[in-house]
Design a protein around this motif. Structure first.
Motif, PDB file in Angstrom:
ATOM      1  N   PRO B 491     -16.164 -26.388 -31.270  1.00  0.00           N
ATOM      2  CA  PRO B 491     -14.715 -26.280 -31.090  1.00  0.00           C
ATOM      3  C   PRO B 491     -14.204 -24.873 -31.421  1.00  0.00           C
ATOM      4  CG  PRO B 491     -15.258 -28.211 -32.428  1.00  0.00           C
ATOM      5  CD  PRO B 491     -16.524 -27.441 -32.242  1.00  0.00           C
ATOM      6  N   ASP B 492     -14.873 -24.189 -32.344  1.00  0.00           N
ATOM      7  CA  ASP B 492     -14.508 -22.792 -32.648  1.00  0.00           C
ATOM      8  C   ASP B 492     -14.545 -21.948 -31.370  1.00  0.00           C
ATOM      9  OD1 ASP B 492     -14.452 -23.477 -35.299  1.00  0.00           O
ATOM     10  OD2 ASP B 492     -15.946 -21.989 -35.946  1.00  0.00           O
ATOM     11  N   GLN B 498      -9.963 -20.206 -25.408  1.00  0.00           N
ATOM     12  CA  GLN B 498      -8.609 -20.574 -24.994  1.00  0.00           C
ATOM     13  C   GLN B 498      -7.599 -19.493 -25.393  1.00  0.00           C
ATOM     14  OE1 GLN B 498      -7.979 -24.382 -26.775  1.00  0.00           O
ATOM     15  NE2 GLN B 498      -6.214 -24.822 -25.514  1.00  0.00           N
ATOM     16  N   TRP B 499      -7.685 -19.054 -26.608  1.00  0.00           N
ATOM     17  CA  TRP B 499      -6.773 -18.009 -27.111  1.00  0.00           C
ATOM     18  C   TRP B 499      -6.911 -16.741 -26.291  1.00  0.00           C
ATOM     19  CZ3 TRP B 499      -7.485 -18.154 -33.176  1.00  0.00           C
ATOM     20  CH2 TRP B 499      -6.819 -19.279 -33.682  1.00  0.00           C
ATOM     21  N   SER B 502      -5.436 -17.101 -22.825  1.00  0.00           N
ATOM     22  CA  SER B 502      -3.971 -17.084 -22.752  1.00  0.00           C
ATOM     23  C   SER B 502      -3.427 -15.703 -23.117  1.00  0.00           C
ATOM     24  CB  SER B 502      -3.357 -18.161 -23.632  1.00  0.00           C
ATOM     25  OG  SER B 502      -3.873 -18.077 -24.918  1.00  0.00           O
ATOM     26  N   GLN B 503      -4.163 -14.990 -23.984  1.00  0.00           N
ATOM     27  CA  GLN B 503      -3.733 -13.619 -24.291  1.00  0.00           C
ATOM     28  C   GLN B 503      -3.848 -12.723 -23.065  1.00  0.00           C
ATOM     29  OE1 GLN B 503      -5.996 -12.609 -27.779  1.00  0.00           O
ATOM     30  NE2 GLN B 503      -4.156 -12.406 -29.017  1.00  0.00           N
ATOM     31  N   ARG B 505      -3.819 -13.690 -19.978  1.00  0.00           N
ATOM     32  CA  ARG B 505      -2.790 -14.113 -19.012  1.00  0.00           C
ATOM     33  C   ARG B 505      -1.453 -13.470 -19.360  1.00  0.00           C
ATOM     34  NH1 ARG B 505      -4.804 -19.361 -19.027  1.00  0.00           N
ATOM     35  NH2 ARG B 505      -3.179 -20.075 -20.421  1.00  0.00           N
TER      36      ARG B 505
ATOM     37  N   MET C   1       6.112 -14.755 -23.473  1.00  0.00           N
ATOM     38  CA  MET C   1       4.764 -15.330 -23.362  1.00  0.00           C
ATOM     39  C   MET C   1       4.067 -15.417 -24.727  1.00  0.00           C
ATOM     40  SD  MET C   1       2.994 -16.661 -20.951  1.00  0.00           S
ATOM     41  CE  MET C   1       1.479 -17.562 -21.201  1.00  0.00           C
ATOM     42  N   ILE C   5       2.491 -18.672 -26.630  1.00  0.00           N
ATOM     43  CA  ILE C   5       1.170 -18.840 -27.252  1.00  0.00           C
ATOM     44  C   ILE C   5       1.334 -19.438 -28.639  1.00  0.00           C
ATOM     45  CG2 ILE C   5      -0.819 -17.629 -28.195  1.00  0.00           C
ATOM     46  CD1 ILE C   5      -0.498 -15.565 -26.018  1.00  0.00           C
ATOM     47  N   ILE C   9      -0.511 -23.030 -28.396  1.00  0.00           N
ATOM     48  CA  ILE C   9      -1.950 -22.980 -28.646  1.00  0.00           C
ATOM     49  C   ILE C   9      -2.293 -22.738 -30.108  1.00  0.00           C
ATOM     50  CG2 ILE C   9      -4.104 -21.828 -28.036  1.00  0.00           C
ATOM     51  CD1 ILE C   9      -2.831 -21.212 -25.351  1.00  0.00           C
ATOM     52  N   ILE C  10      -1.474 -21.918 -30.771  1.00  0.00           N
ATOM     53  CA  ILE C  10      -1.818 -21.580 -32.155  1.00  0.00           C
ATOM     54  C   ILE C  10      -1.287 -22.656 -33.087  1.00  0.00           C
ATOM     55  CG2 ILE C  10      -1.865 -19.747 -33.865  1.00  0.00           C
ATOM     56  CD1 ILE C  10      -1.168 -17.828 -31.677  1.00  0.00           C
ATOM     57  N   LYS C  13      -5.277 -26.840 -37.016  1.00  0.00           N
ATOM     58  CA  LYS C  13      -5.992 -28.117 -36.974  1.00  0.00           C
ATOM     59  C   LYS C  13      -5.787 -28.903 -38.243  1.00  0.00           C
ATOM     60  CE  LYS C  13      -9.899 -27.260 -34.077  1.00  0.00           C
ATOM     61  NZ  LYS C  13     -11.307 -26.988 -33.959  1.00  0.00           N
TER      62      LYS C  13
END
Lengths: 89, 507, 334
Positions: B491-492, B498-499, B502-503, B505, C1, C5, C9-10, C13
């Motif tokens: 998952p890391d 993912q980060w 999106s960065q 993008r 944007m 984020i 996303i951030i 958990k």
């Protein structure tokens, strides 16, 4: 040739006058500026004089203030009211 | 009587002595040997405790002044790191596996040092040594706590850091650091200082802190860099305590020499084996490398250590036993350790992976005499299998060295193709060792080392949560599939990808 | 944007370490005190027993008769971890230094008669050895106590006591500096007073007896609750009141920090004892026994000081002192 002593300080405002004082009183020293650190090497012995730091700083400076920027050292420490010295005996 | 204020101030030395050494007294309602029951049995002879001179003469008011300022600065950085999502500024999420190793394997040692130095800070009858030990004791608490606070933010996003203290008590490879420190804490106060202040802080610490902290700096980890440098300023005091205690013992009585030499031999080897974990961190876990383990060993041990022992030879001290073996192993250590952890990735609270092409090139370059010949073929095989969907996981339990508790992964000195294996018999039982160094240590104090809580044997005896590996891992409080396993399947890795996507993008 | 984020996303958990979440009952952000303190001390699977005392494990709850289901309930109301503690103490001692410097630079010690000066020197200065003894006892508890939440606070308390011992040295140096015509140091003289002068022998005996106490919780009661309550109440409150009545304020300025420190540390000491006493009847009985024992040992010490200061008022002074200590004993639930 005598062994090197060295002192490593943070590269910040607390250390700047100390490094200048070292340079002034220990002309043969070798100063390495790294991004976050300043490492000073010197053959034999290295001395930081309170008076020199105070002259550069324009105000009182306590020898123990070195703890605010000290990172590492090599050599035997001699700490007095007026100076801080590193040497090998 | 005339009262004026004309009397000159005391100098720093005299003043400091009046504020430390003068505080103590010879007890008479209770015998000194009962008040200080532990500072004689080791055989160290001290004739004049007052001959101990602390080079840093910090009184408590000065201590609080400097430390509070350092703490203010440090917590300002930790706060801003969290507020600015500093975790996104690191080079790569693989880097965090070094941090996982640190918080589970190093931070608990800082805490143990805190309690160990409290023992020294109470039980030497010399006041000066007690004060120095006490300051180090709370410094070590500082390090343990600032590390928990600095890494708390990473823990919110990544696996492997959520149960560091429980893992330290239970997880198989963490018994390597734990048994190391338990060994020091169960020794007398002089041996404790020789082990931790001298052998570790003075001789070997640069091999731990410089790699971790420079590694952090190279990999964008602001939080760790800051606590690292902040802690390092305490270390310069600690290192000084380490060299002073050795000189003090040797200057007090020549009969102390053989005892000190034996301790230095023991704790050099103990510390060196512990650093095996650091070697793999340096060579494999940092996305941006600082220097290789081999280079670090050459600079910080071969050069600096040799010079130090040359200096100490005037007391009759010799280089620690088996240092040549350690020098020889510098070409092999990190590779042998990394491939072991790659094998056992299912049972570790950090991820492992195979080096990419650039990293392979770096390893060849840094290890011209060993990597390509002995380790690259093995790694290429792993990579090939992994690409076919057969990522290798070793599900057997390895046998452990009775002393350092590392599996039998090291090779014979001078022969990287033969596993090194030693054994000895004691009271009808056979004990196994990874090296002559570890065997010697056992033979000096067998009654101590037969007590070792060896994780693998404990698992077999059913003391670790159950019979199946999975039971054991749950007992370790692992989140299965999250904390352990291959990095690319973690998952890391997903989160990081993912980060980063999106960065890009956003740009 | 960038904002997008952050919100999508951030997302953490988890909010804190697993063991902290378990203690808090849910996964929510924890305080720095909680993260720095809970469950840090190892609890199991120790490798070797101490060669110097193989009766026990490295950390061993059997080192005291006090039984707690969970040692981490003994929290510090001040919530000190290293950072907050150090910053707090820097402020406290800087203020004390300012007051001390004020007394020194204004030459306020010059106002004392020789008799008063001798009295003050004799009562205050030897206490630096008492503070040092308190340091030893708290360091001992720091090594052998159970649970980081207890032992970090005793570690801090130990350093407080070293700081206070050094502050008394500073007071002694201020006296020395004020005496220009003699080379003798009143500060150096204090050790002989402490070891030989009858005045101090009952206190020194109680303190030395505490050095060999094996049960760390008994030591906590003896030092931080009984001896400290008696000594601080008598010297820094009653004796100080007496000096003020005489018109001497300089000493009060220099010892202000002792009253501040005691008010601060009492909150913690009382909270720990109150919680341990409420745990079960056996604890309550045991702590009551220790309180009675150590009160008996320290009362003669206070009496000796009272007799020296004002013989005719001694009984009354001791009674006032005992009553003040009794208030603390009641406060912890005995």
């Amino acid at each position: 040739m005598s062994r090197n002593v060295s002192i490593t300080l943070l590269n910040n405002e607390d250390a700047r006058p100390v490094v200048q004082a070292i340079e002034k009183d220990n002309p043969a020293c070798i100063i390495n500026h790294l991004p976050s650190l300043v490492k000073v090497d010197m053959a034999g012995a290295l001395r930081i004089n309170r008076q020199t730091v105070e002259e550069i700083l324009g105000r009182e400076w306590n020898v123990q203030d070195i703890h605010l920027c000290l990172v590492s050292l090599s050599g035997e420490v001699e700490e007095e009211d007026d100076f801080f010295e590193l040497s090998w005996k | 009587m005339a009262i004026t204020r004309s009397k000159p101030k005391m100098g720093i030395k005299e003043r400091y002595a009046s504020m430390t050494r003068d505080l103590g007294w010879e007890t008479s309602y209770q015998p000194m040997d009962k008040v200080f029951p532990y500072d004689k049995f080791e055989g160290i002879k001290i004739h004049d405790w007052d001959a101990w001179v602390d080079p840093f003469r910090l009184t408590m008011d000065a201590y609080w002044k400097y430390q509070s300022e350092k703490e203010r600065k440090l917590y300002a950085v930790i706060d801003s790191f969290a507020q600015n999502n500093g975790q996104m500024g690191i080079t790569d999420a693989r880097y965090l596996n070094a941090i996982k190793l640190f918080i589970t394997g190093v931070s608990p040692l800082e805490y143990a040092a805190h309690r160990g130095f409290a023992f020294a800070g109470r039980h030497f009858r010399g006041v000066g040594m007690r004060v120095a030990s006490q300051m180090q004791s709370i410094d070590e608490l500082r390090h343990a706590q600032t590390q928990l606070h600095a890494m708390s933010h990473y823990n919110k996003f990544f696996g492997g850091m959520h149960s560091s203290h429980l893992m330290y008590d239970r997880v198989w490879y963490l018994s390597v650091p734990k048994s190391y420190f338990d060994d020091a804490m169960t020794a007398g106060p002089f041996e404790f200082l020789t082990a931790i202040s001298f052998s570790f802080e003075y001789v070997l610490t640069n091999l731990l802190f410089v790699p971790f902290m420079s590694g952090a700096a190279h990999n964008g980890d602001m939080a760790t860099v800051t606590f690292g440098f902040s802690a390092q300023s305490d270390e310069s005091r600690h290192m000084t305590l380490g060299i002073e205690i050795i000189k003090f013992m040797l200057e007090q009585d020549e009969a102390n020499l053989p005892i000190v030499q034996r301790w230095i031999d023991k704790w050099f080897w103990r510390g060196y084996r512990l650093l095996a974990l650091v070697s793999m961190m340096m060579d494999y876990m940092l996305p941006k490398r600082v220097m290789s383990w081999r280079e670090a060993w050459e600079i910080y041990f071969e050069e600096a250590g040799t010079a130090l022992f040359e200096d100490l030879s005037r007391y009759g001290l010799k280089m620690p036993k088996y240092y040549e073996v350690a020098n020889w192993e510098k070409d092999h250590l990190s590779h042998q350790v990394w491939s072991t952890f790659y094998n056992y990735a299912g049972a570790t609270a950090f991820h492992t992976w195979m080096p990419n092409d650039n990293e392979m090139e770096w390893l060849r370059d840094k290890y011209p005499d060993s990597f390509e010949k002995h380790y690259q073929p093995r790694f290429e095989h792993f990579i090939k299998e992994q690409k076919k969907g057969n990522r290798f996981f070793n599900n057997t339990l390895p046998m452990l060295c009775q002393t350092c508790q590392i599996p039998f992964i090291f090779t014979e000195p001078g022969d990287p193709t033969t596993t090194c294996f030693r054994e000895t018999h004691y009271k009808g039982n056979r004990y196994n060792f990874c090296s002559d160094g570890c065997k010697d240590i056992f033979e000096q104090e067998p009654e101590k080392y037969i007590q070792a809580w060896l994780p693998v044997y404990q698992i077999y005896q059913g003391n670790c949560g159950g019979k199946e590996i999975e039971d054991v891992l749950r007992w370790y409080n692992f989140n299965l599939g999250e904390d352990n396993g291959e990095y690319l399947d973690s998952p890391d890795y997903d989160l990081w990808t993912q980060w980063k996507e999106s960065q890009s993008r956003a740009v | 944007m960038a904002l997008d984020i952050k919100t999508t996303i951030i997302k953490p958990k988890r909010h804190t370490y697993s063991h902290i979440a378990e203690r808090l009952g849910s996964d929510r952000p924890a305080s720095r005190y909680e993260e720095a303190s809970f469950d840090v001390e190892p609890t199991s699977n120790f490798h070797y027993r101490p060669v110097w005392d193989p009766r026990f494990e490295i950390y061993d709850t059997a080192r005291t008769k006090i039984q707690m289901e969970d040692w981490y309930v003994l929290t510090d109301p001040r919530q000190f971890y290293y950072g907050t503690y150090t910053i707090n103490r820097n402020k406290m001692f800087e203020a004390a230094e300012t007051q001390l410097n004020f007394v020194e630079t204004r030459g306020l010690l010059a106002n004392l008669t020789e008799a008063d000066r001798t009295l003050v020197q004799k009562i205050i200065l030897p206490l630096r050895h008492y503070e040092w003894g308190a340091n030893m006892n708290n360091v001992q508890i720091t090594r052998f106590g159970s649970g980081t939440i207890v032992t970090q606070a005793t570690a801090f308390n130990a350093m407080d006591r070293l700081g206070l011992a050094q502050l008394i040295c500073r007071i002694g140096l201020a006296f020395d500096a004020a005496l220009a015509d003699t080379d003798s140091s009143c500060l150096h003289a204090t050790r002989a007073q402490w070891t030989d002068d009858e005045l101090w022998q009952p206190l020194r005996k109680a303190l030395e007896d505490s050095f060999v106490v094996e049960d760390w919780f008994e030591l906590f009661v003896a030092q931080n609750f009984i001896m400290d309550n008696f000594v601080y109440q008598f010297v820094y409150t009653q004796f100080d009141d007496m000096l003020i009545e005489k018109g001497i304020t300089s000493i009060s300025l220099m010892t202000e920090i002792f009253r501040k420190y005691r008010a601060d540390s009492s909150r913690w000491v009382n909270a720990v004892l109150k919680r341990a006493i409420s745990e079960n009847e056996e604890n309550k009985k045991q702590i009551a026994e220790w309180v009675a024992d150590w009160s008996k040992q320290v009362t003669p010490a206070v009496k000796a000081l009272a007799l020296y200061i004002q013989p005719e008022q001694a009984d009354k002074a001791v009674q006032i002192c005992e009553e003040a200590v009794q208030k603390h004993i009641t406060a912890i639930g005995l």
